[in-house]
Structure formats: structure tokens, C-alpha cells
Design an enzyme around this catalytic site. Sequence first.
Site, PDB file in Angstrom:
ATOM      1  N   ASN A 128     -19.910  45.371  26.281  1.00 52.29           N
ATOM      2  CA  ASN A 128     -21.027  45.548  27.198  1.00 52.29           C
ATOM      3  C   ASN A 128     -20.699  44.981  28.585  1.00 52.29           C
ATOM      4  OD1 ASN A 128     -23.438  45.853  28.473  1.00 52.29           O
ATOM      5  ND2 ASN A 128     -24.655  44.716  27.003  1.00 52.29           N
ATOM      6  N   ASP A 129     -20.790  43.656  28.726  1.00 53.00           N
ATOM      7  CA  ASP A 129     -20.608  43.059  30.048  1.00 53.00           C
ATOM      8  C   ASP A 129     -19.274  43.429  30.703  1.00 53.00           C
ATOM      9  OD1 ASP A 129     -23.052  41.802  29.993  1.00 53.00           O
ATOM     10  OD2 ASP A 129     -22.263  40.015  29.005  1.00 53.00           O
ATOM     11  N   VAL A 130     -18.242  43.616  29.889  1.00 48.79           N
ATOM     12  CA  VAL A 130     -16.914  43.882  30.463  1.00 48.79           C
ATOM     13  C   VAL A 130     -16.802  45.298  31.031  1.00 48.79           C
ATOM     14  CG1 VAL A 130     -15.757  42.212  28.990  1.00 48.79           C
ATOM     15  CG2 VAL A 130     -15.916  44.591  28.251  1.00 48.79           C
TER      16      VAL A 130
END
Lengths: 464, 100
Positions: free
Chosen positions: A393-395
Site C-alpha cells: 500500500n504505502d510503498v
Amino acid sequence: MSANLSALFYLISGILFILALRGLSSPETSRQGNYFGIAGMIISIIVTFLSLGNFGPGFIYVVVFLLIGGSIGAYIAFRIPMTAMPELVAGFHSLVGLAAVFVAISAFLNPEAFGLGSIGAIKLASLIEMSLGAAIGAITFSGSIIAFLKLRGIMSGAPITFKGQHLINLLLGLSIIFLIYYLCISQASNLFWSIVIISFLVGILLIIPIGGADMPVVISMLNSYSGWAAAGIGFTLENTALIITGALVGSSGAILSYIMCKGMNRSFFNVILGGWGASEQTESLQTKEQKPVKNGNADDAAFLMKNASSVIIVPGYGMAVAQAQHALREMVDSLKKNGVKVSYAIHPVAGRMPGHMNVLLAEANVPYDEVFELDEINNDFANCDVAYVIGANDVTNPIAKSDPQSPIYGMPVLDVEKSKSVLFVKRSLSPGYAGIDNDLFYRDNTLMLFADAKKMTEEIVKSL
Amino acid sequence: MEIDPFIFRLSIFILSIFVGYYVVWSVTPSLHTPLMSVTNAISSVIIVGAIIAALASSSDNIFEGSSLFGFLAIILAAVNIFGGFLVTQRMLQMYKKKKK
């Protein structure tokens, strides 16, 4: 065996350990490297027995205890599922830490046996070395236990923070230094025990404020600590093999922590001081507005990928949780049969420990030459038809490149949004660990697949 | 003036940090997990100290005071040695190249 001869053999062990790490520069040489490591360990143990020359009943007990521990270790090594590797490594770190504490304690209780002076008159240098070894060992032990509990899910992965936390840690750290100082003056045993107990406490307090996705840094850091603890004991015992190994492991862990911090564009202290997700999460939930997303199913995904010429898979921690790596491999196999070119893109901090995704993909028989690091593959997204984001997700959040206000601004991310279409497998629209909304969900070229990573992948396999 | 042996050990230590630094940077990122498990295994060479501690007791009672801690440390380190090397081996076996 004379002391000089055994010192030479310890040096050989040390060199074999260096070669063990050197082997890991490529998968082909790595297996041989591991044998070097085993050889170094066997030499060290045999030389220790020979130099002590004590083959009485005590020796038998030592061998028995060694085999008991060894069988437990072997049992764990064969039974552990690959998805549990992060907590296994954390658990192993705690054992090294505790072993260092125990050896330091016995050196303190019986300094004659180690040639360090006598009780109440231990050599100054040895006293400093053994109390440092004990303190770092104790921090490693209790810190790794907390990391283990968090990774195992026994303890919540959420950061635990309270007022004055950093001040307390600082005071405890300083008190350890003072106690070591007074220990050197008075040689009083209760000071030694206090050092050990306070260090256990520091280890716990140091790790509880650090949240789940920061675990790669924590594990690497504890890896490094276990090395420094071993080196401290190595100085106490005047043993070259232990000093060399301690230095190797210490610097290895430090480098891994550095790589992990860089992967998140955060300073080491920022991670250690903790609480990244904690403060941001509430804020972002309030500001979150309903934006339209495109919702797809397995058939849509299968259709898109079957007609693509190249697909890049972006795995993350969610793949590990759902144990979706085998299903993923099956999906890739049928895509390949359709003539689609498939590769994998791994972000440095994907998962819960350095290299976590690589091991899981290797377990699912994915050849390692199809798996690429961020720098190697990031330019390829622009030329790829479909990016299949599974459990990351965040990456992948493009906001890290565009919004200087965002907490993840500046973090290197995979340029997933540049591919023609993005398939994003996720259970809900909830934000990731950093607590921020992923802009990618709302892009025109993104199709959200709301499901468990494994189930969705299996359904895609069926419709392919 | 004679050089204190501690200085020699310190030299070995600092040089080893440098060796470690360059060797670990050359480790391929895909093998970072095996790197952690193998460093774990080799740092258990602390078992050397545990064995010395365990066999140090001069009295007839093998498990008194300091040697008891030695025996406990032997178990912990042995779990790590066997567990660490075997699990590393298991992981490394899985890394395969594409079949051509």
C-alpha cells in the site's frame, strides 16, 4: 592445546564466518557460504573443548545440553513456515542476547575461571567489557521478545506511547552508565544485577513505541545489538572468533537498518523514537472524504492481464498475511502460458523484515531472476500494461512524490501509477500503516479488487 | 614499552567492522533475510564462553552458581546455532534460477 594455537584456530573460524557472509553476494555461492559458517562454528567449539582439556563428567553434560538445544533448534528450523520468518529471527535474536547475559553473569560470579582476576578484584577492563556485554545483551533480549510478540500478533502492533517516554529512556540509559562507573569502583555485585535489570527494562521501553511496519528497522537494529553484545563478551573472554563475529554481525545489522530507514526516507532516530502512524492516523480519518473508485472483479482482472503483454507484480505484507504467494505463482504461470511477460517489483521495506518478500516468492518457486529491486524496475512501469498490487500500500502511494505535507513525502515509492492499468487487491479502502489515504485508489487507471489477496488471486487463476 | 594485548584485540575488532561493512554491502538485497538468519547463527559462537563457564566449576557439584548459567547459555546458543544454520540452508535451497 596451547593458548597461541587455539587463538590461531579462532582466527580461522573468524575468517570462515567472513566467507559465510561473502557467499551471500549471490544465490549461487550462498549455499557454499553457509557451509563455511558451519565449519567455522564446529572449529570454534572443538578448539574450546581441546583448550580446556576437561573431559570429565562436566564434558558429558555440556555435550548433552548442546544436543538438547540443538534438537530444539533443528526442530524449529524444519517446522517453521516461511511466513513466520520475521518472528523466528526476532526470537533467535533474543536467545543470543540472553546467552550473552548468562555468560557475562558467570564471568562475574567466577572470574578466576576466565582468568579475569578474582571476585571483588576483577580487572577494570574486563569489568567494563562484561557489564557492557551484559547490558547490550539484556537490551537485545527484552527488545527482541517485544518484537517477537508484536510480529506474532500476540501483542498489538500499534505503537505504545506515553508522556515522558523518551525522558525515562534517557534517564535509564544514563543510569546504566553511572552504575557501570560505580561498579568499577566498588565491584559490588548488586550494582551488576541492577545493570542487568535496568537493561531489560530499557529493551522493553525501546521497542514498544515502534509500530508494525517499522519492524524491518527494529529487527535489523536488534540484529546489530546482538553482534555488539557478542563482541563485548569476546573482549571479556579475549576470544578472537567472538570479537570478529561480533563486529561482523554488528556492522551487518547496522547496514540493514540504514537501508531500511532509507527505504522509508526516515532517519534512524525518527524510527526509534517511534509513533509515526499513531499521531497521523486520527487526523487522516477525519479529513477522509468519499471519492469514487472503480470496483472490479476477478474476471475483469483476468481479462486485463491475459491481454497484456507485460505485467509487474507488486507484493507487500498483505501477501504474507494472506499466504497468497503460491496462488500468485499459479496465476503467473498461466499468464506466462498466454505469452505475458511477468516480473516482480520489491520495495526495500515491503514486509516485516529485510528480504521478506524475496524469501516468500522463492518458497513459491519463483525464480530469483524474475524478481527485481526498486531501482532496477522502477522505470519499467511506464512501459508495462498491468501492475498487480497485492498486499502493498504505502510503498505505491504517488503522494510521496507530490505532497510535501504528507508524512511519507520523499519516501522512494514504486511508480505503479505509470503503468497503463493498475489492479489493486485490498480488503477495503482503509489507509495503510502510515495512516494516509493512498491516492492511487482514485486514479482513472486503477481498478480496485476488494477481497482477500489469496482468494482473489485464486479466483483470477480460475477465470484465466 | 610493551603494547597492551587489549590494543591488539581492539585493532582486530575495528578492522573486522570494516570487513563487515564492505562484505555486507555486497550482499544482494534478495538475500537479506538469509543474511539475518546466518548472522544470528554465527553470533552464537558465544557458546565458546558458555562452555568455558559451564566447565569452570571446581567443586563436585557440576551445576553450581556460575556454571549453571553456563549450561543455560549452552542450550540457548545451541538452539540458535542449529536453528540458524538449518533455517538458512532451508531458505537458500529455495532460491532457484529460471529453468531454461
